[in-house]
Motif scaffolding. Structure first.
Motif, PDB file in Angstrom:
ATOM      1  N   GLY A 207      10.297  12.768  -4.597  1.00 28.18           N
ATOM      2  CA  GLY A 207       9.547  11.515  -4.659  1.00 28.18           C
ATOM      3  C   GLY A 207      10.469  10.314  -4.663  1.00 28.18           C
ATOM      4  O   GLY A 207      10.216   9.309  -3.989  1.00 28.18           O
TER       5      GLY A 207
ATOM      6  N   LYS B  32      12.050  10.079  -1.000  1.00 26.33           N
ATOM      7  CA  LYS B  32      11.098   9.619   0.015  1.00 26.33           C
ATOM      8  C   LYS B  32      10.703   8.161  -0.214  1.00 26.33           C
ATOM      9  O   LYS B  32      10.669   7.359   0.726  1.00 26.33           O
ATOM     10  CB  LYS B  32       9.855  10.510   0.004  1.00 26.33           C
ATOM     11  CG  LYS B  32      10.089  11.924   0.515  1.00 26.33           C
ATOM     12  CD  LYS B  32       8.806  12.732   0.539  1.00 26.33           C
ATOM     13  CE  LYS B  32       9.054  14.128   1.086  1.00 26.33           C
ATOM     14  NZ  LYS B  32       7.815  14.931   1.171  1.00 26.33           N
ATOM     15  N   TYR B  33      10.398   7.839  -1.461  1.00 19.88           N
ATOM     16  CA  TYR B  33       9.969   6.466  -1.757  1.00 19.88           C
ATOM     17  C   TYR B  33      11.067   5.468  -1.409  1.00 19.88           C
ATOM     18  O   TYR B  33      10.805   4.422  -0.812  1.00 19.88           O
ATOM     19  CB  TYR B  33       9.580   6.358  -3.229  1.00 19.88           C
ATOM     20  CG  TYR B  33       8.978   5.022  -3.598  1.00 19.88           C
ATOM     21  CD1 TYR B  33       7.607   4.821  -3.516  1.00 19.88           C
ATOM     22  CD2 TYR B  33       9.774   3.960  -4.023  1.00 19.88           C
ATOM     23  CE1 TYR B  33       7.047   3.595  -3.852  1.00 19.88           C
ATOM     24  CE2 TYR B  33       9.228   2.735  -4.356  1.00 19.88           C
ATOM     25  CZ  TYR B  33       7.857   2.559  -4.269  1.00 19.88           C
ATOM     26  OH  TYR B  33       7.315   1.335  -4.587  1.00 19.88           O
TER      27      TYR B  33
ATOM     28  N   LYS C 102      10.221   2.678   1.348  1.00 18.12           N
ATOM     29  CA  LYS C 102       9.781   1.369   0.836  1.00 18.12           C
ATOM     30  C   LYS C 102      10.390   0.210   1.612  1.00 18.12           C
ATOM     31  O   LYS C 102       9.935  -0.927   1.497  1.00 18.12           O
ATOM     32  CB  LYS C 102      10.100   1.238  -0.647  1.00 18.12           C
ATOM     33  CG  LYS C 102      11.577   1.041  -0.970  1.00 18.12           C
ATOM     34  CD  LYS C 102      11.775   0.828  -2.463  1.00 18.12           C
ATOM     35  CE  LYS C 102      13.235   0.551  -2.809  1.00 18.12           C
ATOM     36  NZ  LYS C 102      13.418   0.294  -4.256  1.00 18.12           N
TER      37      LYS C 102
ATOM     38  N   THR D 181      10.476   2.268  -7.963  1.00 23.17           N
ATOM     39  CA  THR D 181      10.958   3.604  -7.585  1.00 23.17           C
ATOM     40  C   THR D 181       9.797   4.580  -7.520  1.00 23.17           C
ATOM     41  O   THR D 181       8.739   4.361  -8.118  1.00 23.17           O
ATOM     42  CB  THR D 181      11.978   4.143  -8.607  1.00 23.17           C
ATOM     43  OG1 THR D 181      11.309   4.399  -9.854  1.00 23.17           O
ATOM     44  CG2 THR D 181      13.121   3.174  -8.813  1.00 23.17           C
ATOM     45  N   GLY D 182      10.021   5.685  -6.819  1.00 25.23           N
ATOM     46  CA  GLY D 182       9.014   6.731  -6.745  1.00 25.23           C
ATOM     47  C   GLY D 182       8.690   7.331  -8.100  1.00 25.23           C
ATOM     48  O   GLY D 182       7.500   7.476  -8.451  1.00 25.23           O
TER      49      GLY D 182
ATOM     50  N   GLN E  63       5.102   7.869  -9.910  1.00 20.25           N
ATOM     51  CA  GLN E  63       4.698   9.227 -10.281  1.00 20.25           C
ATOM     52  C   GLN E  63       4.422   9.324 -11.782  1.00 20.25           C
ATOM     53  O   GLN E  63       3.459   9.976 -12.209  1.00 20.25           O
ATOM     54  CB  GLN E  63       5.795  10.226  -9.879  1.00 20.25           C
ATOM     55  CG  GLN E  63       5.920  10.446  -8.372  1.00 20.25           C
ATOM     56  CD  GLN E  63       7.128  11.303  -8.038  1.00 20.25           C
ATOM     57  OE1 GLN E  63       8.262  10.958  -8.395  1.00 20.25           O
ATOM     58  NE2 GLN E  63       6.904  12.408  -7.371  1.00 20.25           N
TER      59      GLN E  63
ATOM     60  N   ALA F 215       3.919   1.953   0.314  1.00 17.81           N
ATOM     61  CA  ALA F 215       4.819   2.106  -0.838  1.00 17.81           C
ATOM     62  C   ALA F 215       4.720   0.898  -1.763  1.00 17.81           C
ATOM     63  O   ALA F 215       4.639   1.049  -2.990  1.00 17.81           O
ATOM     64  CB  ALA F 215       6.253   2.294  -0.354  1.00 17.81           C
TER      65      ALA F 215
ATOM     66  N   TYR G  51       3.231   0.811  -5.732  1.00 16.38           N
ATOM     67  CA  TYR G  51       3.986   0.218  -6.840  1.00 16.38           C
ATOM     68  C   TYR G  51       3.166  -0.856  -7.548  1.00 16.38           C
ATOM     69  O   TYR G  51       3.132  -0.929  -8.787  1.00 16.38           O
ATOM     70  CB  TYR G  51       5.294  -0.364  -6.300  1.00 16.38           C
ATOM     71  CG  TYR G  51       6.103  -1.140  -7.312  1.00 16.38           C
ATOM     72  CD1 TYR G  51       6.564  -0.538  -8.473  1.00 16.38           C
ATOM     73  CD2 TYR G  51       6.408  -2.483  -7.096  1.00 16.38           C
ATOM     74  CE1 TYR G  51       7.307  -1.252  -9.401  1.00 16.38           C
ATOM     75  CE2 TYR G  51       7.155  -3.205  -8.005  1.00 16.38           C
ATOM     76  CZ  TYR G  51       7.606  -2.586  -9.159  1.00 16.38           C
ATOM     77  OH  TYR G  51       8.340  -3.287 -10.079  1.00 16.38           O
TER      78      TYR G  51
ATOM     79  N   LEU H 297       0.458   7.765  -2.549  1.00 11.41           N
ATOM     80  CA  LEU H 297       1.710   8.520  -2.453  1.00 11.41           C
ATOM     81  C   LEU H 297       1.567   9.692  -1.497  1.00 11.41           C
ATOM     82  O   LEU H 297       2.535  10.080  -0.825  1.00 11.41           O
ATOM     83  CB  LEU H 297       2.131   9.011  -3.836  1.00 11.41           C
ATOM     84  CG  LEU H 297       2.608   7.942  -4.821  1.00 11.41           C
ATOM     85  CD1 LEU H 297       3.107   8.582  -6.110  1.00 11.41           C
ATOM     86  CD2 LEU H 297       3.702   7.066  -4.216  1.00 11.41           C
TER      87      LEU H 297
ATOM     88  N   ILE I 196       4.453  12.238  -0.786  1.00 10.32           N
ATOM     89  CA  ILE I 196       4.963  12.398  -2.157  1.00 10.32           C
ATOM     90  C   ILE I 196       3.880  13.015  -3.031  1.00 10.32           C
ATOM     91  O   ILE I 196       2.749  12.528  -3.064  1.00 10.32           O
ATOM     92  CB  ILE I 196       5.393  11.037  -2.737  1.00 10.32           C
ATOM     93  CG1 ILE I 196       6.540  10.441  -1.907  1.00 10.32           C
ATOM     94  CG2 ILE I 196       5.818  11.177  -4.191  1.00 10.32           C
ATOM     95  CD1 ILE I 196       6.932   9.034  -2.331  1.00 10.32           C
TER      96      ILE I 196
END
Length: 667
Positions: free
Chosen positions: A515, A518-519, A523, A544-545, A549, A610, A614, A656, A661
């Protein structure tokens, strides 16, 4: 949210018509989110209407705001800051929006007017090396764009064109053939890594050989410049000097020195051989001819080119080695793809498309849109298109990249009849993709205009740029292991692992690590070059991912606790008290989901999603801080907060998911 904005625009139009007697089309009424320091949720900028309405921006805002509060149930209040009319939307509208969102089935498509039948081609690895960091951005972009387009209801095919033929794989094959000693993949060395090691080995030997060859040619030139002998008079001395000098000059002009030597040395060798047979000529010419000829024939780049010709002629031994080594690579790729969580609906192989590409080249010759040069090579003139002349087929009949791309484009159209074909390819290939489209247009292909190049910037590391030939690339497998370990360390530091088994912890660390990776790569706007910092990517706070999460895991814990306490999500909200500002803000953010998906699909930018994920996580964390869900005395409010949490969790998971993700239920 889009329906609410349309209704509000209609009310604004009615207000302006009634107060000022002027009709303003809804398309000219642009709404934007109200700035955090002012009361309200949506803002109308009034500056553009001063000339039409004959009033100042503040007067317009004041008059329209007063009318809306008095006549529209949508608006409960307003304030005017210079040319900005900030509107407070009535709680009933937010409750109505929430109810609509909450009742939508999970996974319901977001309708758009975009393409309905799409092929997204991504990954497209070469079979001479393992996947690296640049490939990861490519894979994540392609997968995410495909998922975003699917979310709009389009039929999407994920395609992977494997570059399984050409000089690159012949380089690995040649090095393995020369010094491989029957080495095989093992539990310690995956097949793609093994083949990649021989590619790097080839380039190391090749670099040494080319340096040696240049020194040899230069020494021949020096010899004939300084040569003096009473016994022999070099008849062709000046000719040889010029010939050798021309060879060195031609090589120095070329970017790929090895290919240049392979191209220009044969003429020098032929001329020296011819001169060695001339009567009374010095026998030293024969010596230099033989020395150069031996050097040329031992060049690995030359042997690799010969191997490519044998492959195209169907030589059995060459094909056996090619199939064996490519098989090793495919097994390695499959492991990596499963690890990073990407998949494909259709594989294409250049070995199966280049012949069709050659047919298109022949078609172009017959139509007169391509032409042959004296050496037999085939070209297309694209000067009118603002490009240049482009090689389509080498003089020896072997294909180049554009040849097989012509074949692949046609195969994809035959298979899927797409109305959009997306190529996820780095921006260093911008020119190549312009050429492909232009060539197909010259051929009159109906799918030429459906080609779209999703060009993305390269990925750098704090240590600098990666180079495959020198073996300095960041291996994808190794990078995934590193970010998973970093995610583990960050999670343990925060003490977020209570009550999880070892297997659950391993899954959690892998989920968080991927995650984060990928994020971080998604992003950033695809068109921008980016710097990847592994340490920043795994942080549990900030953009951040893992932060997003973790927000989902927190919501999942809240829902479990609510179930244990017997709190059911509210269904009847008719008696809901006044909404807190944090709840209002969260509903508004959740209402943006459909518009975000539409924008991401229109711009082919996962970065839009993304950023939205967030913002939703941030809005929920503010809500969680301000609202004490389980100590709320009003039962309806308490049930509403649980339902709002559930919708937020669902939205985060969906957002996600569009990025590829996964989200944890526990953390």
């Amino acid at each position: 949210m889009q329906q609410l904005e349309q209704t509000l625009k209609a009310a604004l139009g009615a207000a302006i018509q009634t107060v000022f007697g002027t009709e303003v089309p809804a398309a000219q009424l642009t709404l934007q989110p109200t700035r955090k320091e002012f009361a309200g949720q949506l803002t109308l900028v009034t500056f553009p209407f001063t000339k039409t309405l004959g009033k100042g921006p503040e007067q317009i805002g004041q008059a329209v705001g007063e009318w809306l509060v008095a006549n529209s149930p949508l608006v409960s209040g307003y304030n005017v800051v210079k040319g900005f009319l900030n509107l407070e939307i009535a709680d009933a509208e937010w409750v109505k929006l929430f109810t609509s969102l909450y009742q939508q089935p999970a996974g319901a498509p977001v309708t758009t007017e975009g393409p309905r039948n799409v092929v997204v081609e991504y990954s497209s690895p070469n079979t001479n090396k393992p996947l690296h960091l640049g490939h990861l951005r490519n894979n994540f972009l392609g997968y995410s764009v495909a998922e975003i387009l699917k979310a709009t209801g389009a039929t999407v095919t994920k395609a992977n064109l494997v570059n399984d033929r050409g000089i690159h794989i012949c380089k690995s094959m040649l090095a393995y053939q020369e010094i491989g000693k029957k080495e095989r993949p093992s539990s310690e060395v995956k097949g793609d890594h093994l083949v990649g090691q021989y590619y790097v080995l080839f380039e190391s030997v090749n670099k040494y050989q080319i340096l040696h060859a240049r020194e040899l040619v230069a020494s021949i030139l020096q010899f004939f410049v300084e040569y003096k002998s009473l016994k022999y008079d070099i008849i062709a001395k000046e000719f040889i000097k010029q010939l050798v000098k021309d060879t060195l000059d031609n090589v120095d002009k070329e970017e790929k020195k090895d290919v240049a030597f392979a191209k220009f040395l044969p003429r020098l060798i032929r001329e020296l051989r011819r001169l060695s047979k001339v009567k009374n000529e010095t026998p030293l010419i024969r010596y230099f001819y033989k020395e150069l000829d031996r050097t040329y024939r031992n060049l690995w780049i030359v042997k690799a080119q010969w191997m490519l010709r044998r492959w195209e002629k169907g030589d059995k031994l060459t094909w056996n080695l090619w199939e064996q080594m490519n098989g090793w690579v495919y097994e390695g790729f499959d492991v990596t793809y499963r690890t990073i969580g990407v998949d494909f609906d259709k594989y294409y192989y250049e070995s199966g498309t280049y012949l069709l590409g050659k047919e298109r080249v022949e078609e172009g010759l017959q139509k007169g849109v391509f032409f042959k040069k004296e050496d037999g090579s085939v070209w297309v003139d694209l000067k009118e298109e603002g490009l240049d002349e482009k090689l389509l087929l080498r003089a020896d009949g072997t294909s180049v990249y554009i040849t097989q791309d012509l074949g692949t484009a046609e195969l994809k159209y035959q298979d899927f009849g797409y109305d959009l074909s997306v190529y996820v390819i780095a921006d260093e290939q911008n020119y190549h993709m312009q050429v492909l489209r232009a060539v197909l247009q010259k051929l009159g292909k109906p799918y030429a205009d459906a080609i779209y190049h999703l060009s993305y910037g390269m990925v750098d590391l704090p240590s600098g740029k990666m180079k495959s030939r020198e073996g300095t690339v960041v291996d994808a497998d190794e990078l995934v292991r590193e970010v998973v370990e970093a995610a583990k360390a960050a999670t343990l530091e925060k003490g977020k692992t209570e009550g999880l088994s070892d297997d659950e912890l391993a899954q959690l660390y892998h989920m968080l690590g991927l995650g984060a990776l990928k994020y971080y790569l998604l992003k950033v706007d695809p068109k921008k070059r980016m710097l990847f910092n592994p340490e920043e990517s795994v942080k549990l706070e900030g953009d951040t991912g893992p932060f997003v999460q973790y927000s989902h895991a927190r919501i999942a814990a809240i829902l479990r606790k609510a179930a244990e306490m017997g709190i059911n999500p509210a269904t009847d909200l008719s008696i809901l008290p006044e909404l807190p500002a944090a709840a209002r803000e969260l509903v508004q953010e959740l209402g943006r989901y459909a518009g975000v998906v539409q924008e991401a699909a229109r711009t082919f930018s996962p970065a839009v999603v993304a950023q939205y994920a967030y913002e939703v996580a941030r809005a929920y964390n503010r809500f969680y801080t301000d609202i004490k869900i389980f100590t709320e005395p009003n039962e309806t409010s308490r049930s509403f907060y649980v339902a709002l949490s559930a919708l937020t969790g669902r939205t985060i998971k969906a957002s996600l998911g569009l990025l590829g993700i996964q989200v944890p239920e526990r953390m």
